[in-house]
Design an enzyme around this catalytic site. Structure first.
Site, PDB file in Angstrom:
ATOM      1  N   GLU A  37     -19.088  20.875  82.703  1.00  0.00           N
ATOM      2  CA  GLU A  37     -19.670  19.539  82.814  1.00  0.00           C
ATOM      3  C   GLU A  37     -19.388  18.702  81.577  1.00  0.00           C
ATOM      4  O   GLU A  37     -19.126  17.503  81.675  1.00  0.00           O
ATOM      5  CB  GLU A  37     -21.185  19.642  83.051  1.00  0.00           C
ATOM      6  CG  GLU A  37     -21.560  20.110  84.451  1.00  0.00           C
ATOM      7  CD  GLU A  37     -21.117  19.125  85.542  1.00  0.00           C
ATOM      8  OE1 GLU A  37     -20.906  17.932  85.226  1.00  0.00           O
ATOM      9  OE2 GLU A  37     -20.991  19.557  86.690  1.00  0.00           O
ATOM     10  N   TYR A 120     -27.581  13.223  82.692  1.00  0.00           N
ATOM     11  CA  TYR A 120     -26.642  13.618  83.732  1.00  0.00           C
ATOM     12  C   TYR A 120     -26.302  15.102  83.620  1.00  0.00           C
ATOM     13  O   TYR A 120     -26.355  15.840  84.605  1.00  0.00           O
ATOM     14  CB  TYR A 120     -25.337  12.808  83.683  1.00  0.00           C
ATOM     15  CG  TYR A 120     -24.274  13.491  84.509  1.00  0.00           C
ATOM     16  CD1 TYR A 120     -24.292  13.403  85.892  1.00  0.00           C
ATOM     17  CD2 TYR A 120     -23.328  14.324  83.905  1.00  0.00           C
ATOM     18  CE1 TYR A 120     -23.375  14.103  86.672  1.00  0.00           C
ATOM     19  CE2 TYR A 120     -22.405  15.022  84.678  1.00  0.00           C
ATOM     20  CZ  TYR A 120     -22.438  14.908  86.056  1.00  0.00           C
ATOM     21  OH  TYR A 120     -21.548  15.614  86.817  1.00  0.00           O
ATOM     22  N   ASP A 138     -23.036  10.660  88.950  1.00  0.00           N
ATOM     23  CA  ASP A 138     -21.884  10.372  88.103  1.00  0.00           C
ATOM     24  C   ASP A 138     -21.140   9.169  88.672  1.00  0.00           C
ATOM     25  O   ASP A 138     -21.589   8.535  89.639  1.00  0.00           O
ATOM     26  CB  ASP A 138     -20.976  11.605  87.977  1.00  0.00           C
ATOM     27  CG  ASP A 138     -20.117  11.831  89.223  1.00  0.00           C
ATOM     28  OD1 ASP A 138     -20.479  11.334  90.314  1.00  0.00           O
ATOM     29  OD2 ASP A 138     -19.081  12.515  89.103  1.00  0.00           O
TER      30      ASP A 138
END
Length: 315
Positions: A37, A120, A138
């Site tokens: 990520e 996020y 996103d």
């Protein structure tokens, strides 16, 4: 909303059939998901995957990664860009070892306490590594939502509270379904509902799409791409390439030298890769103020250090 269950089922069914076989999906460790990520922020999958695979082979756990030097981590980061992300992963790994017994924490709230982990990333890791019902938003997800629900070609230039509420409203209540939905919408945006050339004919929910129903109106603004050539970022990247190639400090004079001066510098106590990287830096014809800014920025960000012998990666 949007046909409710039917839309969720159609998107998730498309995902199960069409999703890319990425190594950080399905059976990957939470550590692997966390690293992926962070690497994927502002960097495409095709560049991330080989580096991620090397990292997982070399540092399969937070403990093994936290024990490595920052300099070696920056060297292994290669050309992924935004190398401060590598230092954030290192700091997060250290906290995972010190405060979580070497195990990646499994809740949004705990993940958010790790250095360099924003909302996020915390939501994505909680969802994709631990199956939590979290609202993951996103750029790809925002674009799909904007077209499918709002009827706009692009989402707002920056994330809004209304977008977060919409994403939360669309999230299935079942945790497992919510995880798949997050991944599926993200993949739909990456492969089909792309920013510049959407493949609407391949979309599993094109008959439900508000943007198509509205006649595919043009965007209300044009996204500004980030410039590269001639910027401080380009110079910083070129300097970092030199430092990554070097196994000893680089004297400041070499960073300023012309090709002719470099060729007559003897002995050059560095591998040939350093000369190549220096040549690329010199080819930029950077003026003194810009190189000074780049070097000062690298020092301030902890990406480089200056000793009596010259510039080098942090130890």
């Amino acid at each position: 909303m949007l046909g409710g269950v039917a839309v969720h089922q159609q998107v998730r069914a498309w995902f199960r059939e069409s999703a890319r076989d990425l190594p950080w999906r399905g059976g990957c460790s939470a550590w692997g998901v966390l690293v992926s990520e962070i690497m994927l922020q502002q960097t495409p999958v095709v560049r991330v995957q080989p580096v991620w695979e090397q990292w997982m082979s070399r540092w399969p756990t937070p403990a093994s990664f936290a024990a490595e030097s920052q300099g070696e981590i920056l060297r292994a980061w290669g050309r992924l860009g935004y190398p401060r992300r590598a230092l954030r992963v290192h700091a997060a790994a250290a906290m995972i070892v010190e405060q979580h017994d070497g195990e990646v924490p499994d809740t949004f709230e705990a993940l958010l306490t790790l250095p360099g982990i924003g909302t996020y990333t915390a939501a994505a890791v909680a969802a994709f590594a631990f199956g939590r019902r979290e609202t993951v938003v996103d750029t790809n997800i925002r674009r799909v939502h904007a077209r499918l629900v709002i009827g706009q070609a692009l989402p707002a230039p920056t994330l809004t509270a209304a977008e977060m509420k919409l994403a939360a409203d669309l999230l299935p209540h079942d945790p497992a379904e919510s995880v798949e939905w997050n991944a599926a919408v993200m993949e739909l945006g990456a492969l089909v509902c792309t920013a510049r050339s959407p493949k609407c004919g391949l979309c599993p929910v094109r008959t439900e799409c508000a943007w198509i129903a509205a006649g595919q109106p043009e965007p209300t603004y044009m996204p500004k791409g980030q410039p590269w050539a001639g910027t401080d970022r380009q110079v910083r990247g070129a300097v970092m390439a030199v430092l990554r190639a070097a196994d000893a400090p680089i004297h400041a004079d070499l960073l300023w030298a012309s090709d002719t001066e470099l060729a007559t510098t003897a002995p050059l106590a560095h591998p040939a890769e350093v000369a190549t990287a220096l040549g690329k830096l010199h080819d930029l014809n950077t003026q003194a103020p810009q190189l000074e800014r780049a070097l000062a920025g690298l020092l301030a960000d902890g990406l480089a250090q200056l000793s009596d012998d010259g510039y080098h990666l942090p130890h």
